[in-house]
Design a protein around this motif. Structure first.
Motif, short mmCIF file in Angstrom:
data_model
loop_
_atom_site.label_atom_id
_atom_site.label_comp_id
_atom_site.label_asym_id
_atom_site.label_seq_id
_atom_site.Cartn_x
_atom_site.Cartn_y
_atom_site.Cartn_z
N LYS A 106 -23.86 25.67 16.56
CA LYS A 106 -24.06 24.23 16.74
C LYS A 106 -23.84 23.89 18.20
O LYS A 106 -22.76 24.09 18.74
CB LYS A 106 -23.13 23.45 15.83
N LEU A 107 -24.87 23.35 18.85
CA LEU A 107 -24.79 22.98 20.25
C LEU A 107 -24.42 21.51 20.41
O LEU A 107 -24.58 20.71 19.48
CB LEU A 107 -26.13 23.27 20.95
N ALA A 108 -23.95 21.16 21.61
CA ALA A 108 -23.45 19.81 21.85
C ALA A 108 -24.52 18.75 21.70
O ALA A 108 -24.22 17.58 21.39
CB ALA A 108 -22.81 19.74 23.23
N ASP A 109 -25.80 19.11 21.90
CA ASP A 109 -26.87 18.11 21.79
C ASP A 109 -27.33 17.89 20.35
O ASP A 109 -28.30 17.17 20.11
CB ASP A 109 -28.06 18.51 22.67
N GLY A 110 -26.63 18.52 19.40
CA GLY A 110 -26.96 18.34 17.99
C GLY A 110 -27.89 19.39 17.43
O GLY A 110 -28.09 19.46 16.21
N THR A 111 -28.49 20.22 18.28
CA THR A 111 -29.37 21.27 17.80
C THR A 111 -28.54 22.47 17.34
O THR A 111 -27.36 22.61 17.68
CB THR A 111 -30.36 21.72 18.90
N VAL A 112 -29.17 23.33 16.56
CA VAL A 112 -28.52 24.54 16.10
C VAL A 112 -29.40 25.74 16.45
O VAL A 112 -30.62 25.60 16.59
CB VAL A 112 -28.24 24.51 14.58
#
Length: 401
Positions: free
Chosen positions: A355-361
């Motif tokens: 899980k990345l900080a921009d909401g993408t995975v």
């Protein structure tokens, strides 16, 4: 402690007077030539030293001259950069780093990739062979490696085209053919050979520094779905040979005295040719960024096999070394969940998406993703030196096959 450098070195710069890494650069409107990084500048060695060895597009001519020459030139460069009386003569040979183009630093001869991290090998074994010993029987007796494709080593910043190939059929039918869906990174450390050896001879562990010039960073891009289908019985092939990214700066071994450390305790007694009388483990702290976000901080300190042992094993059968030979450590992973140097480990083979900080995975890499790997090491008197970075961006492959 080295005398103060008259070239401005910004706070936090990886390229201090203790590092002095070598690379190949092209000044605006000029031909490629060898330089050394210092702060935010590149020193043109052909001009500064009045030496034609450095006027070509590769480090190889210098690498072939051997360790005594490597040390002599390093001492000359240090003198030029720390003697204020030399400033007026040397300053015209300095180029702002932002004004030059960085190129592949050496002309590769052969390329070997190892599998030297026990934590990485054990994690992969747990995924692929659940319920069994995660390490294969020979793993702690010899450094495992495979012969790679030197022609697809590329310098940092080169786009990586998503490879196509066959993958395992789901139902036992014909294998699908298409772009890899499980494109991965491998954060590694690479070693550049300078001094050759004759075929039929061995290079001992204690002769490591006589043959290896320096160290750089590597991203050995890997197509895991292609690999799973092709690797039995002969090992990695098309899943690895499409691109391996190399950082543009090579840090000399002589810059890493303060980074040397003992390897982990051995579980098995080693054959005599693998027993070191000097410690050639290296305390290198790596950092992996995906689209600008730190996703892992692997440490090279925990690597089971040292670069000296890798070289000794590479030549124990009499295989020769050539100037420009290159070998890499394999994925650098540590014991912690945040120390895993590939996405296969970080997502546990896709079961636990990142899980990345921009909401993408992410489970594996998507087109447009950019990966950057950096590293630092202890320098003298409590300082730290850096290796720069190796960076690459994924672009879509062609669909005409």
């Amino acid at each position: 402690m080295t005398s103060p450098c008259w070239v401005p070195v910004p706070e936090g710069s990886p390229f201090t007077p203790h590092a002095l890494p070598y690379g190949v650069f092209a000044p605006e409107g000029g031909a490629p030539r060898v330089g050394v990084a210092i702060g935010d500048h590149v020193l043109d060695l052909a001009r500064a030293l009045d030496d034609g060895t450095f006027a070509g597009p590769s480090l190889n001519a210098f690498l072939a001259q051997g360790r005594a020459r490597w040390r002599s030139v390093r001492a000359q460069i240090t003198g030029l950069l720390t003697d204020p009386a030399r400033r007026e003569a040397v300053e015209p040979a300095l180029h702002p780093a932002g004004s030059v183009r960085l190129l592949m630093p050496f002309e590769p001869a052969d390329y070997v990739d190892f599998y030297a991290s026990e934590h990485h090998a054990a994690n992969i074994g747990r995924m692929l062979r659940p319920g069994q010993d995660p390490l294969t029987p020979q793993w702690k007796h010899l450094p495992i490696g495979y012969h790679g494709r030197a022609g697809t080593l590329v310098v940092s910043g080169t786009d990586v085209v998503r490879p196509w190939g066959q993958t395992r059929p789901a139902d036992g039918g014909a294998p699908p053919f298409g772009p890899t869906r499980r494109l991965d990174i491998e954060a590694e450390v690479g070693f550049v050979v300078g001094t050759p050896s004759a075929q039929g001879t061995r290079v001992g562990v204690d002769d490591f520094a006589e043959h290896v010039f320096g160290v750089c960073l590597v991203n050995d891009w890997s197509a895991r779905d292609l690999q799973a289908w092709e690797y039995v019985p002969l090992g990695p092939f098309l899943a690895k040979s499409f691109a391996t990214s190399v950082s543009p700066w090579v840090v000399p071994l002589d810059a890493l005295d303060a980074a040397r450390t003992a390897p982990p305790e051995r579980a098995e007694e080693l054959r005599p040719y693998l027993r070191e009388s000097e410690d050639w483990g290296l305390d290198l702290a790596l950092e992996v960024r995906l689209n600008g976000e730190v996703v892992a901080r692997p440490s090279f300190t925990s690597m089971y096999w040292t670069p000296a042992q890798m070289l000794a094993h590479l030549t124990v059968n009499g295989a020769s070394l050539r100037t420009g030979d290159f070998y890499a450590s394999g994925t650098v992973s540590g014991p912690g969940a945040d120390e895993r140097g590939c996405l296969m480990e970080l997502t546990w083979n896709g079961q636990d998406p990142l899980k990345l900080a921009d909401g993408t995975v992410r489970t594996f890499l998507e087109d447009g993703d950019e990966v950057a790997i950096t590293a630092t090491a202890p320098g003298p008197d409590g300082t730290r030196i850096g290796f720069g970075e190796v960076r690459g961006r994924i672009v879509a492959g062609r669909e005409d096959a």
